[in-house]
Design a protein around this motif. Structure first.
Motif, mmCIF file in Angstrom:
data_model
loop_
_atom_site.group_PDB
_atom_site.id
_atom_site.type_symbol
_atom_site.label_atom_id
_atom_site.label_comp_id
_atom_site.label_asym_id
_atom_site.label_seq_id
_atom_site.Cartn_x
_atom_site.Cartn_y
_atom_site.Cartn_z
ATOM 1 N N UNK A 29 3.060 -1.730 5.748
ATOM 2 C CA UNK A 29 2.933 -1.190 4.391
ATOM 3 C C UNK A 29 2.236 -2.155 3.439
ATOM 4 N N UNK A 47 1.246 5.057 0.664
ATOM 5 C CA UNK A 47 0.542 6.043 1.485
ATOM 6 C C UNK A 47 0.894 7.457 1.064
ATOM 7 N N UNK A 100 0.854 -1.184 0.000
ATOM 8 C CA UNK A 100 0.000 0.000 0.000
ATOM 9 C C UNK A 100 0.891 1.235 0.000
ATOM 10 N N UNK A 152 10.200 5.209 10.272
ATOM 11 C CA UNK A 152 10.514 6.179 9.220
ATOM 12 C C UNK A 152 9.351 6.314 8.238
ATOM 13 N N UNK A 153 8.933 7.535 7.931
ATOM 14 C CA UNK A 153 7.849 7.713 6.953
ATOM 15 C C UNK A 153 8.190 7.111 5.602
ATOM 16 N N UNK A 154 7.145 6.770 4.881
ATOM 17 C CA UNK A 154 7.243 5.985 3.654
ATOM 18 C C UNK A 154 8.024 6.676 2.539
ATOM 19 N N UNK A 183 10.708 8.644 2.650
ATOM 20 C CA UNK A 183 12.159 8.690 2.705
ATOM 21 C C UNK A 183 12.701 7.446 2.022
ATOM 22 N N UNK A 235 -0.670 -4.737 1.803
ATOM 23 C CA UNK A 235 -2.119 -4.816 1.581
ATOM 24 C C UNK A 235 -2.749 -5.678 2.670
ATOM 25 N N UNK A 277 6.956 -1.885 10.560
ATOM 26 C CA UNK A 277 6.793 -1.067 9.360
ATOM 27 C C UNK A 277 6.609 -1.904 8.100
#
Lengths: 361, 523
Positions: free
Chosen positions: B428, A116, A114, A239-241, A243, B430, B424
């Motif tokens: 991410x 984001x 996914x 860590x945000x997606x 980066x 599905x 993490x």
């Protein structure tokens, strides 16, 4: 009337067996669906790998579009949309709201993953509250000149010239904010974060100083040689997606304005392989500055994904997420405006007049 | 052989036949029993912790497991619902059957019914309502032997109630006995089991033997003091006794409906009470899986052959069945009557009081896991029961106690664990996004069963009393959305509490459920 007997063991066994069979048949299909496989009887492969997009908007009343199809109108408790079953490849996402700037992104969708994104829509006409050194006894703010034209003021004000001699009261808020604009607070960074920044900068002959560095939620904003960078210095797990996001091909021609991109012709979708892994991750992103001088920068209040930049022709909100491009929307246009974020508010200084730019309108 | 034990079945003569706790044994037997006491709690905790750890370290596997579990839950709900609907139809039909006519074909005039009513400090109105229902039974009341079993430690008040009831009702029945269970018998756990055993022996020596009433002609109904019977209970009981495969080796189980004060009870109470009724109704369609629960009936001979109820443990209502099964080498049945008896739903003057009482009551009920220990221990000892049957029964009971505690927690709480704990990389995917959607949709599907429950519960309720508005029916229907809350709060958590106490050796005592009715006149 004779009493009936309990269910026969035979009947119970039949029902039990049917349910077991149902379990065995249904479960694999459910797994396939849950992991992002789609049944496609037209294709050579019966099961096609798909991915998803998750878009969150910061405001209610916004419309979320994926590939130009409206998928969600945001409400109080429904500000995000999750689209699944999308073919792998690049998809266009835009979020628009009446009387606000449009946010647009072209995002990659990888199999079973996914993607984001966080959208934002700043109002076309910002609402500001004027603050000055004095006010009248009736509470009106006294201004030396007219405020910025392309903003809407929310409080009553009078021009100094128009006042007959009268007793003016000092505005203590203005005094406080003047101090804020004058002082740039010295930020003492944890050594771990400072080392992270220094190790990157040392090879670039950096000239940054700790005083211009802001840190929020593991993201450090700092200036180096006139550019502003966002560097993730927190736990890798969080860590945000965006980066270290891998490169991918865009659908559209590069255009100058954000609005132009929303309506550009699209190329054929380009299929993407499985999500590529970054070999070496350097979580540093340079912020788009429109090739102007940055006079001030800070995080947008309550966010570590969006930054406020004071440029030569105005104050802008820009996203750190540089996948495709960085959306940049004006917050308050005006020449040589200074800016500070203070106590959750955004303040601009235009010579003698100070503005609080009202957010969440 | 001790002449006092000569009437006992051979297996029932064992010193450990009525073991209640590991501390009552010694040597290897003690270790085995203690191990079995620890087992259920460990199994439940390991399951819950494993789901959490899986969510952290292998979230993909945890997610697949949770989806599979949710599907299993939906199908299990459908399966149980199938049983429930069948028993509902049977129950409604049995309420219309002319049982008096049904038993005319039998010679049953020689049968006596001993009704043992252990009580503590319940109010006079509660006791009176129970006795009134006996008096109004569609049966020859002179064949009824009422035993009002008081507790000495309940004090003067209880004695007064008992005497008042004797004065009022003694002439109605064949015999009316008030027994007073002494409070200082060494080795006994204060509770219903020890009181009932005392009462049974009293009735034997004071009524049955002096009047030459044979034990195999006597049926004992052990009722909670708030049990109000329906008019044809004894007729229905006689019919099943006369048609049972082995009538003297059977217990007879009615369906407990908690209707006495249902209109005054809170929605929480009603949902919990009705859920218990539904569970019993489901079990009535699976008699080979049944154990006795709460109010039920059994032949006096069967009781006498094993020395009545255990006096050293809590869940005597189920334990008596396991005593009988083990002592009879597995040749013992539970016959479902599919006929109701009415009891009190848990109600206290305040909502918080009700919540506490329900929790404690269900903790006592789920402490029935001590029976699993008993079964496991004696199944190792009694090789006269076929191995296949021992294994099947033990595993079935074990699964029941395990799922009671773990299933609701896994479903309603831990189902979301991988999303929060999975890290993490998992977040991410599905799968991570779809997991709550899939689980939510499956749970919603299983909630359709609540609509059926709601309908069934409305049909089982007594007529709306004056003073209760028609809107109450809407509340009665909608209250079933509390099920996810009640399943965790009044099933899983008290079950886990009980299993943990047993695991840690913090044995529970008997807790008397307070009976509260709106027009309560306490003793």
């Amino acid at each position: 009337m004779e009493p009936t007997q309990p269910l026969s063991i035979k009947k119970r066994k039949i029902v039990f067996t049917l349910l077991v069979l149902l379990f065995i048949i249904v479960l694999p299909f459910l797994y396939l669906y849950a992991t992002g496989y789609k049944l496609n009887l037209d294709a050579t492969d019966t099961f096609v790998s798909t991915g998803g997009i998750y878009v969150a908007a910061d405001r209610t009343g916004a419309e979320i579009y994926i590939d130009d199809e409206l998928v969600r109108e945001t409400r109080a408790f429904r500000r995000a949309f999750y689209a699944q079953g999308l073919e792998t490849g690049t998809h266009k996402v835009h979020v628009q709201k009446p009387e606000s700037h449009t946010w647009v992104k072209e995002l990659p969708v990888y199999p079973h993953v996914v993607t984001e994104a966080q959208a934002f829509n700043m109002p076309l006409v910002p609402q500001v509250r004027v603050i000055s050194a004095h006010r009248t006894a009736a509470g009106e703010t006294v201004l030396p000149e007219e405020p910025i034209a392309h903003a809407s003021t929310t409080n009553e004000y009078v021009l100094e010239d128009s006042l007959s001699p009268t007793v003016l009261l000092d505005d203590t808020e203005h005094q406080t904010l003047v101090q804020v604009f004058d002082d740039e607070a010295v930020v003492s960074l944890p050594s771990r974060i400072q080392e992270g920044i220094d190790s990157f900068l040392s090879s670039e002959e950096a000239t940054t100083t700790a005083t211009t560095t802001k840190v929020a939620n593991g993201v450090a904003l700092y200036e180096s040689e006139g550019y502003v960078y966002a560097r993730y210095v927190g736990e890798e797990e969080n860590m945000p997606y965006y980066y270290c996001a891998p490169e991918y091909e865009l659908l559209s021609e590069e255009v100058e304005t954000v609005e132009g991109v929303a309506f550009a012709d699209t190329h054929d979708d380009i299929l993407l392989d499985e999500a590529p892994m970054a070999e070496v991750c350097d979580p540093t992103i340079q912020l788009d500055d429109k090739e102007q001088i940055i006079t001030a920068f800070d995080f947008y209040p309550g966010s570590s994904d969006i930054v406020i930049l004071a440029l030569e022709d105005g104050i802008y909100v820009v996203e750190i997420d540089d996948r495709g491009w960085q959306n940049m929307q004006p917050l308050l246009l005006g020449d040589s405006l200074d800016m500070r974020v203070y106590n959750g508010g955004v303040y601009a200084l235009d010579g003698a007049i100070m503005y609080q730019i009202l957010l969440n309108t | 052989m001790n002449t006092e034990d000569s009437h006992l079945l051979p297996y029932a003569r064992r010193k450990d036949f009525k073991v209640g706790r590991a501390v009552e044994l010694s040597g290897r037997d003690k270790k085995i029993y203690r191990f079995l006491e620890i087992l259920p709690g460990v199994a439940s905790w390991v399951t819950l912790i494993t789901v959490v750890l899986l969510s952290v370290y292998v979230p993909f596997i945890a997610a697949y497991f949770i989806i599979a579990f949710a599907v299993y839950w939906v199908l299990k709900t459908a399966f149980l619902s199938f049983h429930l609907r069948h028993n509902w139809a049977r129950l409604r039909k049995n309420l219309k059957v002319d049982w008096a006519k049904m038993i005319e074909r039998f010679e049953y005039g020689h049968l006596y019914h001993v009704v043992i009513l252990p009580f503590y400090q319940e109010g006079e109105d509660v006791v009176d309502a129970t006795l009134s229902s006996m008096a109004n039974a569609n049966y020859d009341t002179k064949s009824l032997v009422i035993v009002l079993a008081a507790e000495e430690r309940a004090g003067e008040g209880a004695q007064k109630v008992a005497e008042k009831m004797r004065e009022k009702w003694a002439d109605t029945f064949g015999y009316f006995l008030v027994s007073t269970h002494p409070g200082d018998i060494v080795g006994e756990l204060a509770g219903k089991g020890s009181n009932a055993t005392w009462a049974a022996e009293e009735v034997r020596t004071k009524v049955l033997d002096p009047h030459g009433i044979r034990y195999n002609h006597t049926l004992v109904s052990i009722f909670d003091i708030d049990t109000v019977i329906y008019p044809d209970y004894f007729n229905c009981l006689v019919w099943h006794f006369m048609t049972a495969r082995r009538p003297l080796k059977s217990s007879y189980q009615p369906v407990p409906v908690f209707n006495n004060n249902i209109w005054d009870a809170s929605p929480l109470s009603r949902v919990v009470a009705m859920s218990s009724t539904f569970w019993e109704m489901v079990q009535q369609e699976r008699p080979e899986r049944m154990a006795t629960f709460s109010s039920h009936s059994v032949s006096f001979q069967a009781l006498y052959e094993i020395g009545y109820w255990q006096t050293n443990m809590v869940s005597e209502d189920s334990r008596i069945y396991w005593n009988l099964l083990v002592a009879n080498d597995g040749e013992y049945d539970v016959v479902p009557l599919s006929y109701p008896v009415s009891m009190d739903a848990n109600a206290a003057p305040t909502l918080w009081g009700t919540i506490k009482n329900i929790y404690k009551q269900h903790r006592r009920w789920t402490y029935g896991v001590e029976n699993l220990v008993y079964i496991g221990y004696h199944f190792m000892k009694n090789k006269n029961i076929a191995l296949k049957i021992r294994i099947k029964i033990f595993l079935r009971q074990a699964e029941g106690y395990w799922s009671l505690v773990t299933n609701p927690i896994m479903l309603f709480i831990l189902g979301w664990a991988p999303i929060f704990l999975g890290g993490r990389v998992f977040h991410e995917t599905v799968l991570s996004y779809n997991l709550p959607i899939v689980v939510r949709n499956l749970l919603t599907l299983s909630m359709f069963g609540l609509i059926i429950s709601s309908i069934i519960s409305l049909t089982l309720m007594p007529a709306r009393p004056d003073g209760k508005s028609r809107l109450s029916y809407i509340v009665m229907a909608v209250q079933w959305f509390l099920v996810p809350i009640t399943m965790i709060t009044f099933s899983s958590l008290p079950g886990l509490d009980a299993q943990t106490r047993l695991m840690l050796g913090k044995y529970m005592g008997f807790w008397v459920t307070p009976k509260h009715r709106k027009d309560d006149k306490t003793a």
